[in-house]
Design a protein around this motif. Structure first.
Motif, PDB file in Angstrom:
ATOM      1  N   GLU A   1      32.697  28.241  -2.661  1.00 49.16           N
ATOM      2  CA  GLU A   1      32.942  29.195  -1.585  1.00 49.16           C
ATOM      3  C   GLU A   1      31.657  29.601  -0.871  1.00 49.16           C
ATOM      4  O   GLU A   1      30.572  29.612  -1.443  1.00 49.16           O
ATOM      5  CB  GLU A   1      33.628  30.437  -2.150  1.00 49.16           C
ATOM      6  CG  GLU A   1      34.985  30.146  -2.765  1.00 49.16           C
ATOM      7  CD  GLU A   1      35.674  31.390  -3.274  1.00 49.16           C
ATOM      8  OE1 GLU A   1      35.035  32.472  -3.257  1.00 49.16           O
ATOM      9  OE2 GLU A   1      36.847  31.303  -3.686  1.00 49.16           O
TER      10      GLU A   1
ATOM     11  N   HIS B   1      24.479  27.572  -7.708  1.00 51.79           N
ATOM     12  CA  HIS B   1      24.769  28.587  -6.704  1.00 51.79           C
ATOM     13  C   HIS B   1      23.484  29.083  -6.032  1.00 51.79           C
ATOM     14  O   HIS B   1      22.392  29.019  -6.603  1.00 51.79           O
ATOM     15  CB  HIS B   1      25.469  29.792  -7.350  1.00 51.79           C
ATOM     16  CG  HIS B   1      26.634  29.426  -8.210  1.00 51.79           C
ATOM     17  ND1 HIS B   1      27.785  28.843  -7.720  1.00 51.79           N
ATOM     18  CD2 HIS B   1      26.824  29.553  -9.547  1.00 51.79           C
ATOM     19  CE1 HIS B   1      28.649  28.641  -8.714  1.00 51.79           C
ATOM     20  NE2 HIS B   1      28.081  29.053  -9.823  1.00 51.79           N
TER      21      HIS B   1
ATOM     22  N   ASP C   1      28.661  27.950  -5.213  1.00 51.00           N
ATOM     23  CA  ASP C   1      28.897  28.909  -4.144  1.00 51.00           C
ATOM     24  C   ASP C   1      27.596  29.318  -3.451  1.00 51.00           C
ATOM     25  O   ASP C   1      26.515  29.305  -4.050  1.00 51.00           O
ATOM     26  CB  ASP C   1      29.557  30.175  -4.704  1.00 51.00           C
ATOM     27  CG  ASP C   1      30.879  29.884  -5.409  1.00 51.00           C
ATOM     28  OD1 ASP C   1      31.552  28.901  -5.019  1.00 51.00           O
ATOM     29  OD2 ASP C   1      31.220  30.633  -6.337  1.00 51.00           O
TER      30      ASP C   1
END
Length: 296
Positions: A49, A97, A67
């Motif tokens: 995301e 991430h 993410d």
């Protein structure tokens, strides 16, 4: 996670896709991901995301991205291993991430079906950096322009690699080590050390990095004494272990564990003292004479 079938500019589950993109229907995109124009994403790609993927980037099969990463223009993530005779289906590239990966960086997947190139989190990667196949890269790392890791390289957390550093296959860069610009690394770099780019030799502890990491001054002092034992006295590894095994400092024990695991050997100091120091180890402390004109 939703996946995209349409390559036109659309917005679905807060996913934004620019014009001219080629995105496989078998690629999975997390909510909030923003994809600029002319990006290519192949099948068997999973993207988490809130990632930002800039113009012209290519993400190939076998890539897994976490993410909140920022992927720069014309990066190639998941490229085939640079090996002369690939004989089997390559493996994966796994990215964590909150990384910043600047333009024209290239990351390769593992060589075999079960092999993985791993890249951690919170890293800052400048333009034209290469992460070779099967490499294991930690977190909170900075790699400067034109840095190249050949295959099977390990870079531990918080390391810093200067402009144009080239690292030979199977070498390891220890935690919080700093490697100067243009260095050619052909042996392991012990954690917490500073490497001169011109010679490729170790010159001191990375005292600035240790201070910024809030390492206590007393700990740094003990590490400096251990540094002298490892690099200034010309001792064998066995002698180094004997001298330092009783030192109750986690960072010193980490340096020893790194040396014990080294298969390629480790980079030595730029110069050694002409006078051997006298040292004794007792009850976890080290007593050493100070080298005149030299500091760890």
């Amino acid at each position: 996670m939703p996946y995209v079938r349409d390559t036109l500019a659309i917005q679905d589950a807060n996913i934004v896709i620019g014009e001219g993109c080629r995105i496989s229907p078998d690629a999975w995109l997390g909510a909030g991901t923003q994809i600029a124009d002319h990006v290519r994403i192949d099948a068997d790609v999973v993207i988490g995301e809130n990632n930002i993927i800039a113009h012209g980037a290519v993400i190939k099969s076998g890539t897994r991205i976490g993410d909140r990463n920022q992927i720069g223009e014309y990066c190639i993530l998941g490229g085939a291993p640079l090996i002369a005779r690939p004989t089997q289906k390559p493996g994966q590239l796994q990215i964590g991430h909150d990384n910043v990966i600047r333009e024209f960086a290239t990351f390769q997947v593992g060589t075999g079906p079960s092999d993985v190139t791993r890249f951690g989190s919170h890293n800052y990667i400048m333009p034209n950096v290469q992460i070779g196949h099967d490499s294991q890269v930690g977190s909170h790392i900075t790699m400067t322009n034109q840095t190249a890791l050949c295959g099977h390289v390990t870079v531990e957390d918080k390391a810093v690699l200067g402009v144009g550093v080239h690292v030979h296959q199977h070498c390891r860069i220890g935690m919080l080590a700093m490697v100067g610009a243009s260095a050619y690394v052909s042996q392991d770099i012990v954690p917490f050390t500073l490497v001169d780019g011109r010679t490729g030799n170790v010159v001191s502890l990375n005292k600035i990095g240790l201070t910024r990491s809030e390492t206590p001054a007393a700990t740094i002092s003990q590490m400096k004494q251990a540094f002298r034992v490892i690099f200034r006295e010309g001792l064998s590894r066995e002698a180094i272990y004997d001298r330092l095994q009783g030192v109750d400092v986690p960072q010193v024990q980490q340096m020893l564990a790194f040396l014990k695991a080294s298969r390629r050997g480790y980079e030595k100091a730029r110069r050694s003292s002409s006078t051997s120091s006298k040292a004794t180890a007792a009850e976890g402390s080290i007593e050493l004479t100070i080298y005149r004109g030299e500091a760890a």
